[in-house]
Design a protein around this motif. Structure first.
Motif, short mmCIF file in Angstrom:
data_model
loop_
_atom_site.label_atom_id
_atom_site.label_comp_id
_atom_site.label_asym_id
_atom_site.label_seq_id
_atom_site.Cartn_x
_atom_site.Cartn_y
_atom_site.Cartn_z
N ASP A 125 3.82 -14.54 -35.95
CA ASP A 125 3.42 -14.84 -34.58
C ASP A 125 2.67 -16.17 -34.50
N LYS A 126 1.78 -16.39 -35.45
CA LYS A 126 0.97 -17.62 -35.45
C LYS A 126 1.83 -18.86 -35.67
N PHE A 127 2.86 -18.75 -36.52
CA PHE A 127 3.68 -19.91 -36.86
C PHE A 127 5.09 -19.82 -36.27
N ARG A 128 5.22 -19.03 -35.21
CA ARG A 128 6.52 -18.83 -34.56
C ARG A 128 7.16 -20.16 -34.16
N ASP A 129 6.40 -21.06 -33.59
CA ASP A 129 6.95 -22.35 -33.15
C ASP A 129 7.42 -23.18 -34.34
N ASP A 130 6.68 -23.13 -35.45
CA ASP A 130 7.08 -23.87 -36.65
C ASP A 130 8.38 -23.31 -37.22
N ILE A 131 8.46 -21.98 -37.29
CA ILE A 131 9.65 -21.33 -37.84
C ILE A 131 10.86 -21.65 -36.97
N SER A 132 10.70 -21.52 -35.68
CA SER A 132 11.79 -21.80 -34.74
C SER A 132 12.19 -23.27 -34.79
N GLY A 133 11.19 -24.14 -34.88
CA GLY A 133 11.47 -25.58 -34.94
C GLY A 133 12.27 -25.97 -36.16
N VAL A 134 11.92 -25.40 -37.30
CA VAL A 134 12.67 -25.69 -38.53
C VAL A 134 14.09 -25.14 -38.42
N ALA A 135 14.23 -23.93 -37.88
CA ALA A 135 15.57 -23.33 -37.73
C ALA A 135 16.46 -24.22 -36.86
N LYS A 136 15.92 -24.71 -35.76
CA LYS A 136 16.70 -25.56 -34.86
C LYS A 136 17.01 -26.91 -35.49
N ALA A 137 16.03 -27.47 -36.19
CA ALA A 137 16.23 -28.78 -36.81
C ALA A 137 17.29 -28.74 -37.91
N LEU A 138 17.36 -27.62 -38.63
CA LEU A 138 18.34 -27.50 -39.71
C LEU A 138 19.78 -27.63 -39.22
N VAL A 139 20.03 -27.16 -38.01
CA VAL A 139 21.41 -27.17 -37.50
C VAL A 139 21.61 -28.20 -36.39
N ALA A 140 20.62 -29.04 -36.16
CA ALA A 140 20.74 -30.06 -35.13
C ALA A 140 21.84 -31.05 -35.50
N PRO A 141 22.63 -31.49 -34.52
CA PRO A 141 23.68 -32.48 -34.81
C PRO A 141 23.06 -33.76 -35.36
N GLY A 142 23.64 -34.25 -36.42
CA GLY A 142 23.18 -35.50 -37.02
C GLY A 142 21.92 -35.39 -37.86
N ALA A 143 21.44 -34.19 -38.09
CA ALA A 143 20.22 -34.02 -38.89
C ALA A 143 20.50 -34.38 -40.34
N ARG A 144 19.57 -35.12 -40.92
CA ARG A 144 19.62 -35.43 -42.36
C ARG A 144 18.51 -34.62 -43.00
N VAL A 145 18.90 -33.81 -43.97
CA VAL A 145 17.95 -32.87 -44.56
C VAL A 145 17.82 -33.14 -46.05
N GLU A 146 16.59 -33.24 -46.51
CA GLU A 146 16.32 -33.39 -47.93
C GLU A 146 16.56 -32.06 -48.63
N PRO A 147 17.21 -32.07 -49.79
CA PRO A 147 17.45 -30.81 -50.49
C PRO A 147 16.15 -30.10 -50.88
N THR A 148 15.09 -30.86 -51.11
CA THR A 148 13.82 -30.22 -51.46
C THR A 148 13.30 -29.36 -50.32
N SER A 149 13.55 -29.77 -49.08
CA SER A 149 13.11 -28.98 -47.93
C SER A 149 13.88 -27.67 -47.84
N VAL A 150 15.18 -27.74 -48.06
CA VAL A 150 15.99 -26.51 -48.01
C VAL A 150 15.58 -25.58 -49.15
N ALA A 151 15.39 -26.14 -50.34
CA ALA A 151 14.98 -25.33 -51.49
C ALA A 151 13.62 -24.67 -51.23
N ARG A 152 12.70 -25.42 -50.65
CA ARG A 152 11.37 -24.90 -50.35
C ARG A 152 11.45 -23.78 -49.32
N CYS A 153 12.31 -23.95 -48.32
CA CYS A 153 12.45 -22.93 -47.28
C CYS A 153 13.07 -21.66 -47.85
N TRP A 154 14.13 -21.80 -48.68
CA TRP A 154 14.72 -20.61 -49.30
C TRP A 154 13.70 -19.89 -50.17
#
Length: 189
Positions: A125-154
């Motif tokens: 609940d406290k970090f709902r906006d952060d979680i939602s923001g990351v979820a949306k950013a991961l699938v945003a058109p044209g997003a460039r994602v560092e593999p370390t970020s995906v690994a950290r999230c998994w």
């Protein structure tokens, strides 16, 4: 991670890969031998098949240990100098993998607070906006994602004992810090 540590990690990855291949090759050869001896000596054939089973279990254990090592190395940007880590990271940032990760984050939001949920509801609940923001950013058109970020999230989602999302003994501010680190590796285009 120092150059020496990278060399050692690369050697471990190679050793694990070679050992797994050797065990699988041996298993195939022994299985063929078991098949040939089955007509003449059932007891020997069954003993050989038991050996094949052991060889396959050991090969599976090598595979799991190797994947764990790769997942750990993927958290360190210096480790991408190793070809195997680079290939692993390339798979992490493919759109299909990012979409799966975004769906997993959405499930965290929707399942939090439900019976049987392991997520710490107050933290979600406290970090709902952060979680939602990351979820949306991961699938945003044209997003460039560092593999370390995906690994950290998994890792945050799959390592309950090490994750402030599941483990109440880890300070809750660590969860916010993790999402900031994850978000820093996502560039929206």
């Amino acid at each position: 991670m120092t150059a020496h540590e990278l060399d050692k990690a690369g050697e471990r990855l190679e050793c694990m890969r070679d050992r797994r291949r050797a065990r699988l090759t041996l298993g195939i050869a022994v299985a063929a031998l078991a098949g040939a001896t089955f007509l003449y000596q059932h007891t020997l054939a069954l003993a050989l098949l038991a050996g094949v089973g052991c060889s396959l279990v050991l090969a599976l254990a090598d595979t799991i240990r190797r994947r764990e090592l790769l997942a750990g190395l993927a958290l360190n940007s210096n480790a991408y100098m190793l070809p195997e880590v680079r290939r692993y990271g390339a798979k992490l940032v493919m759109y299909s993998g990012r979409a799966r990760l975004a769906a997993a984050l959405e499930r965290v939001l929707s399942n939090s607070g439900l019976p049987g949920s392991y997520y710490l509801t107050d933290r979600v609940d406290k970090f709902r906006d952060d979680i939602s923001g990351v979820a949306k950013a991961l699938v945003a058109p044209g997003a460039r994602v560092e593999p370390t970020s995906v690994a950290r999230c998994w890792r945050l989602l799959t390592r309950a004992a090490e994750s402030p999302l599941y483990n109440g003994r880890i300070p809750e501010d660590d969860l916010g810090f993790e999402f900031k680190r994850i978000r820093a590796g996502i560039q929206l285009g």
